[in-house]
Each structure stands twice: as structure tokens, then as C-alpha cells.
Design a protein around this motif. Structure first.
Motif, short mmCIF file in Angstrom:
data_model
loop_
_atom_site.label_atom_id
_atom_site.label_comp_id
_atom_site.label_asym_id
_atom_site.label_seq_id
_atom_site.Cartn_x
_atom_site.Cartn_y
_atom_site.Cartn_z
N MET A 1 0.82 -1.21 0.00
CA MET A 1 0.00 0.00 0.00
C MET A 1 0.86 1.26 0.00
N ALA A 2 2.07 1.15 0.52
CA ALA A 2 2.95 2.31 0.63
C ALA A 2 3.56 2.70 -0.71
N TRP A 3 3.77 1.74 -1.58
CA TRP A 3 4.42 2.01 -2.87
C TRP A 3 3.39 2.36 -3.93
N THR A 4 2.60 3.38 -3.62
CA THR A 4 1.54 3.88 -4.49
C THR A 4 1.66 5.40 -4.53
N TYR A 5 0.83 6.02 -5.35
CA TYR A 5 0.80 7.48 -5.40
C TYR A 5 0.47 8.04 -4.03
N ALA A 6 -0.51 7.46 -3.35
CA ALA A 6 -0.89 7.93 -2.02
C ALA A 6 0.26 7.76 -1.03
N GLY A 7 0.98 6.65 -1.11
CA GLY A 7 2.13 6.44 -0.24
C GLY A 7 3.24 7.44 -0.52
N PHE A 8 3.44 7.74 -1.80
CA PHE A 8 4.43 8.76 -2.17
C PHE A 8 4.05 10.11 -1.56
N LEU A 9 2.78 10.48 -1.66
CA LEU A 9 2.34 11.76 -1.09
C LEU A 9 2.55 11.81 0.42
N GLU A 10 2.35 10.67 1.08
CA GLU A 10 2.59 10.61 2.53
C GLU A 10 4.08 10.80 2.82
N ALA A 11 4.94 10.17 2.04
CA ALA A 11 6.39 10.34 2.22
C ALA A 11 6.78 11.80 1.98
N ASP A 12 6.19 12.41 0.97
CA ASP A 12 6.44 13.83 0.68
C ASP A 12 6.02 14.69 1.87
N ARG A 13 4.86 14.41 2.44
CA ARG A 13 4.39 15.17 3.60
C ARG A 13 5.38 15.05 4.77
N ILE A 14 5.87 13.86 4.99
CA ILE A 14 6.85 13.63 6.06
C ILE A 14 8.13 14.40 5.77
N LEU A 15 8.61 14.29 4.54
CA LEU A 15 9.86 14.96 4.15
C LEU A 15 9.76 16.46 4.37
N LEU A 16 8.67 17.06 3.93
CA LEU A 16 8.53 18.51 4.04
C LEU A 16 8.35 18.98 5.47
N GLY A 17 7.97 18.07 6.35
CA GLY A 17 7.76 18.43 7.75
C GLY A 17 8.96 18.20 8.65
N GLU A 18 10.03 17.65 8.10
CA GLU A 18 11.18 17.33 8.95
C GLU A 18 12.37 18.26 8.66
N LYS A 19 13.26 18.30 9.61
CA LYS A 19 14.52 19.00 9.40
C LYS A 19 15.48 18.02 8.74
N ASN A 20 16.20 18.51 7.75
CA ASN A 20 17.25 17.67 7.17
C ASN A 20 18.37 18.59 6.67
N THR A 21 19.49 18.01 6.40
CA THR A 21 20.67 18.80 6.05
C THR A 21 20.49 19.56 4.74
N LEU A 22 19.79 18.99 3.78
CA LEU A 22 19.60 19.67 2.50
C LEU A 22 18.79 20.95 2.70
N PHE A 23 17.64 20.84 3.35
CA PHE A 23 16.79 22.01 3.53
C PHE A 23 17.47 23.06 4.40
N GLU A 24 18.15 22.61 5.46
CA GLU A 24 18.85 23.56 6.32
C GLU A 24 19.94 24.30 5.55
N SER A 25 20.67 23.60 4.73
CA SER A 25 21.73 24.22 3.92
C SER A 25 21.14 25.23 2.95
N MET A 26 20.04 24.87 2.31
CA MET A 26 19.41 25.79 1.36
C MET A 26 18.92 27.06 2.05
N VAL A 27 18.31 26.92 3.20
CA VAL A 27 17.83 28.08 3.95
C VAL A 27 19.00 28.94 4.38
N ASN A 28 20.07 28.32 4.85
CA ASN A 28 21.26 29.08 5.25
C ASN A 28 21.83 29.88 4.09
N LYS A 29 21.83 29.30 2.90
CA LYS A 29 22.34 30.02 1.72
C LYS A 29 21.49 31.24 1.42
#
Length: 139
Positions: A71-99
């Protein structure tokens, strides 16, 4: 010397990785759809490709909304992963904001494009554009 090596994944390369995953896990995913979706969203940027697949595998699969791995490897599962990604801190996003804080002119350009829907013409001689390019290729 210009650095011309493209480190991004194509949709086809993402499909190869998903085929390997499918061989090991037999989740019955639509490999072509998932690989194109991941590529479309990430432009093949390795960190984002890996992170989204990791989130689908480790956090989305087995969750309350997606109790079965298939069930996770579907469009809906992808959207859920995207939601999680956008809600977390990670080195890529922190680096981009710092720039953006390091280069206020770049921050202004990004603001105009994203929030004011202005079109910014590319000018290879614009120092802000040159600085932004160096952020990407580490001048």
C-alpha cells in the motif's frame, strides 16, 4: 575547469533501483509510475530520491494509513512520504535556507519568483546569479 558530471538519476535509473527493491520485497508496485513520479518530483536529485524511497520503506509502510507494504508504494504512499519529508529537518533544507540568509539578493530573487510570481530573466553576468551557480557547483 568546469565540472560537467551529472550526478542526478534519470527516471530509468530510478526504475532500475525500484526493480531491485521489488525483486527483494515483492510489493507489486507500478515501477514505471513510481520511478516517473519520483523523478518528476526530485529531478533525480540523489538525496531526495534516496530520502523519499527510505521514507516510503521505513515510515510509510507499516503505518496506520498504510499497514501493508504494498500500500505504501503507491501514489498515495508517495504523497505521505512527501508530507513527512517537508515536515522534517534535514541537512539539505537547512543548507538551502542558510544560503538564502548568506545571500540576501538570492533570497529576494527566490521570494519574487515563488511569492510574487515574477519571472526573472537569466543573465550570466548578474553577480547574484553567478553566486547562486557557485552554490550548486561549489566554485
Amino acid at each position: 575547469m568546469d565540472f560537467k558530471l551529472d550526478m542526478s538519476f534519470s527516471a530509468e535509473e530510478i526504475a532500475v533501483m525500484l526493480k531491485d527493491y521489488e525483486k527483494d520485497h515483492a510489493v507489486g508496485m507500478d515501477i514505471i509510475m513510481m520511478s516517473e513520479l519520483i523523478y518528476e518530483y526530485t529531478s533525480g536529485y540523489p538525496f531526495l530520491v534516496s530520502k523519499l524511497c527510505k521514507l516510503i520503506d521505513e515510515e510509510v509502510a507499516g503505518s496506520e494509513k498504510f499497514p501493508e507494504e504494498n500500500m505504501a508504494w503507491t501514489y498515495a504512499g508517495f504523497l505521505e512520504a512527501d508530507r513527512i519529508l517537508l515536515g522534517e529537518k534535514n541537512t539539505l533544507f537547512e543548507s538551502m535556507v542558510n544560503k538564502l540568509y548568506d545571500f540576501p539578493e538570492l533570497k529576494e530573487i527566490v521570494y519574487k519568483v515563488l511569492f510574487l510570481e515574477r519571472e526573472i530573466l537569466y543573465n550570466a553576468l548578474d553577480q547574484t546569479i553567478l553566486n547562486a551557480g557557485c552554490l550548486v557547483i561549489k566554485c
